[in-house]
Design a protein around this motif. Structure first.
Motif, PDB file in Angstrom:
ATOM      1  N   ASN A 215       0.834  -1.255  -0.160  1.00  0.00           N
ATOM      2  CA  ASN A 215       0.027   0.141   0.116  1.00  0.00           C
ATOM      3  C   ASN A 215       0.792   1.281  -0.038  1.00  0.00           C
ATOM      4  N   LEU A 216       1.852   1.292   0.691  1.00  0.00           N
ATOM      5  CA  LEU A 216       2.790   2.275   0.647  1.00  0.00           C
ATOM      6  C   LEU A 216       3.322   2.642  -0.695  1.00  0.00           C
ATOM      7  N   LEU A 217       3.827   1.363  -1.219  1.00  0.00           N
ATOM      8  CA  LEU A 217       4.288   1.384  -2.322  1.00  0.00           C
ATOM      9  C   LEU A 217       3.482   2.198  -3.612  1.00  0.00           C
ATOM     10  N   LEU A 218       2.244   1.747  -3.545  1.00  0.00           N
ATOM     11  CA  LEU A 218       1.244   2.143  -4.448  1.00  0.00           C
ATOM     12  C   LEU A 218       0.969   3.674  -4.322  1.00  0.00           C
ATOM     13  N   PHE A 219       0.990   4.016  -2.917  1.00  0.00           N
ATOM     14  CA  PHE A 219       0.795   5.538  -2.771  1.00  0.00           C
ATOM     15  C   PHE A 219       2.125   6.261  -3.223  1.00  0.00           C
ATOM     16  N   LEU A 220       3.171   5.960  -3.103  1.00  0.00           N
ATOM     17  CA  LEU A 220       4.254   6.457  -3.906  1.00  0.00           C
ATOM     18  C   LEU A 220       4.385   6.643  -5.012  1.00  0.00           C
ATOM     19  N   LEU A 221       3.516   5.561  -5.817  1.00  0.00           N
ATOM     20  CA  LEU A 221       3.686   5.568  -7.340  1.00  0.00           C
ATOM     21  C   LEU A 221       2.366   5.882  -7.920  1.00  0.00           C
ATOM     22  N   GLN A 222       1.403   6.510  -7.113  1.00  0.00           N
ATOM     23  CA  GLN A 222       0.368   6.985  -7.410  1.00  0.00           C
ATOM     24  C   GLN A 222       0.245   8.196  -8.696  1.00  0.00           C
ATOM     25  N   LYS A 223       1.296   8.904  -8.477  1.00  0.00           N
ATOM     26  CA  LYS A 223       1.411  10.342  -9.362  1.00  0.00           C
ATOM     27  C   LYS A 223       2.395   9.811 -10.502  1.00  0.00           C
ATOM     28  N   ALA A 224       2.920   8.548 -10.686  1.00  0.00           N
ATOM     29  CA  ALA A 224       3.750   8.039 -11.718  1.00  0.00           C
ATOM     30  C   ALA A 224       2.966   7.802 -13.265  1.00  0.00           C
ATOM     31  N   SER A 225       3.673   8.308 -14.079  1.00  0.00           N
ATOM     32  CA  SER A 225       2.734   8.762 -15.535  1.00  0.00           C
ATOM     33  C   SER A 225       2.577   7.341 -16.091  1.00  0.00           C
ATOM     34  N   PHE A 226       3.060   6.237 -15.997  1.00  0.00           N
ATOM     35  CA  PHE A 226       2.848   4.860 -16.434  1.00  0.00           C
ATOM     36  C   PHE A 226       1.604   4.473 -15.620  1.00  0.00           C
ATOM     37  N   LEU A 227       1.136   4.671 -14.464  1.00  0.00           N
ATOM     38  CA  LEU A 227       0.076   4.360 -13.700  1.00  0.00           C
ATOM     39  C   LEU A 227      -1.045   5.098 -14.394  1.00  0.00           C
ATOM     40  N   GLN A 228      -0.806   6.311 -14.321  1.00  0.00           N
ATOM     41  CA  GLN A 228      -1.843   7.295 -14.771  1.00  0.00           C
ATOM     42  C   GLN A 228      -2.383   6.720 -16.288  1.00  0.00           C
ATOM     43  N   ARG A 229      -1.279   6.479 -17.062  1.00  0.00           N
ATOM     44  CA  ARG A 229      -1.823   5.914 -18.528  1.00  0.00           C
ATOM     45  C   ARG A 229      -2.172   4.674 -18.517  1.00  0.00           C
ATOM     46  N   SER A 230      -1.918   3.803 -17.525  1.00  0.00           N
ATOM     47  CA  SER A 230      -2.414   2.393 -17.570  1.00  0.00           C
ATOM     48  C   SER A 230      -2.886   2.028 -15.936  1.00  0.00           C
ATOM     49  N   PRO A 231      -3.969   2.552 -15.331  1.00  0.00           N
ATOM     50  CA  PRO A 231      -4.627   2.081 -14.153  1.00  0.00           C
ATOM     51  C   PRO A 231      -4.739   0.757 -13.890  1.00  0.00           C
ATOM     52  N   LEU A 232      -4.778   0.003 -14.965  1.00  0.00           N
ATOM     53  CA  LEU A 232      -5.132  -1.485 -14.679  1.00  0.00           C
ATOM     54  C   LEU A 232      -3.830  -2.255 -14.128  1.00  0.00           C
ATOM     55  N   LEU A 233      -2.601  -1.466 -14.063  1.00  0.00           N
ATOM     56  CA  LEU A 233      -1.674  -1.985 -13.651  1.00  0.00           C
ATOM     57  C   LEU A 233      -1.480  -1.954 -12.141  1.00  0.00           C
ATOM     58  N   VAL A 234      -2.512  -1.271 -11.816  1.00  0.00           N
ATOM     59  CA  VAL A 234      -2.454  -1.204 -10.039  1.00  0.00           C
ATOM     60  C   VAL A 234      -2.651  -2.132  -9.365  1.00  0.00           C
ATOM     61  N   ALA A 235      -3.603  -3.197  -9.705  1.00  0.00           N
ATOM     62  CA  ALA A 235      -3.850  -4.414  -9.001  1.00  0.00           C
ATOM     63  C   ALA A 235      -2.742  -5.575  -9.214  1.00  0.00           C
TER      64      ALA A 235
END
Length: 287
Positions: A215-235
């Protein structure tokens, strides 16, 4: 003193030495090796499903599916929590200190306690899923709390609770304590309570950290451009990181306290403190 405990006394004095030993023991290729598949306190062969090498694989799968995958309903959430809590209880019971078991009556009482603890932990562990499903929570902030924040203290608390209840006989009846030469001095409730507390804390650290780090890792990565382009990568990131952290934390948590624990003479029961020659005694902590 059992030869396995003598081995831990000589080789497991520091955290790093214990960690090295556990990495070797948890190697799946050693699953069928007899010297890695016995109870450290009694020397008895452990059931294959409750050997440390198996927990490194099966427990990771159950923890990820039960606690971190979104379920389609309450029943699947309860089912996977039941499997997780049942396996945890079985592992804790199989790897307990059984030096002072007192027969059928005590075993029946303990069996009822284990069944009750599994039922309670199953329902408690599914609370985040139950709340989201039954109350139809749609607020992103509320969903984040129940999916990402609540599982951290909940996982740690249930892990602690599972160990304390499943191994409560050790606190009530006591466990054998030994002097530095391996001679039995007697049975101590104080040592039993200390062994259970140490194991419960290590299990809480295992599951609490496993819930927190992804959860901490995802919190730190939530602003990353690759996650914003591909939100399906979160899971996938959450599940893979959970598996990795849990796999690393299993040997770390097993190494937090020595398998061969020590207790100061003055903390023992009066009759044992009188009989003890040295300043501290030893006991098998269990796993």
């Amino acid at each position: 003193m059992d030869i396995n405990l003598l081995y831990w006394k000589n080789e497991g004095k520091t955290f790093l030495s214990r960690l090295r030993l556990w990495f070797n023991i948890l190697d799946p290729s050693s699953l069928l090796c007899s010297d890695s598949s016995v109870h450290a306190g009694t020397g008895a062969i452990l059931p294959a499903v409750f050997r440390p090498q198996v927990v490194n694989i099966l427990f990771i799968f159950l923890q990820v599916v039960a606690s971190f995958l979104p379920h389609s309903g309450v029943k699947p959430a309860l089912f996977w929590q039941f499997l997780l809590q049942s396996y945890s209880a079985g592992f804790n019971h199989a790897n307990r200190n059984a030096s002072s078991d007192k027969g059928i009556k005590t075993s029946l009482k303990q069996g009822l306690l284990i069944v009750g603890s599994v039922a309670y932990a199953t329902c408690a562990g599914a609370i985040p899923q139950i709340v989201i499903q039954r109350l139809s929570m749609s607020s992103p902030a509320v969903q984040m709390f129940f999916r990402s924040v609540l599982p951290i203290p909940l996982s740690a608390s249930l892990a602690y609770f599972n160990v304390v209840i499943v191994r409560s006989e050790e606190s009530e009846n006591g466990i054998q304590v030994f002097d530095s030469n391996g001679n039995s001095v007697g049975v101590s409730q104080a040592a039993g309570a200390k062994a259970v507390k140490e194991t419960a804390l290590s299990r809480a650290a295992l599951l609490g950290t496993t819930a927190a780090v992804p959860n901490l890792l995802l919190f730190l990565l939530q602003k990353a451009s690759f996650l914003q382009r591909s939100p399906l990568l979160v899971a996938p990131i959450r599940h893979i990181s959970t598996a990795i952290v849990l796999g690393l934390m299993i040997p770390v948590s097993f190494s937090l306290y020595p398998q061969l624990g020590t207790i100061k003479k003055e903390k023992l029961e009066k009759e044992l403190a009188t009989a003890a020659v040295s300043g501290e005694l030893f006991y098998h902590r269990g796993l």
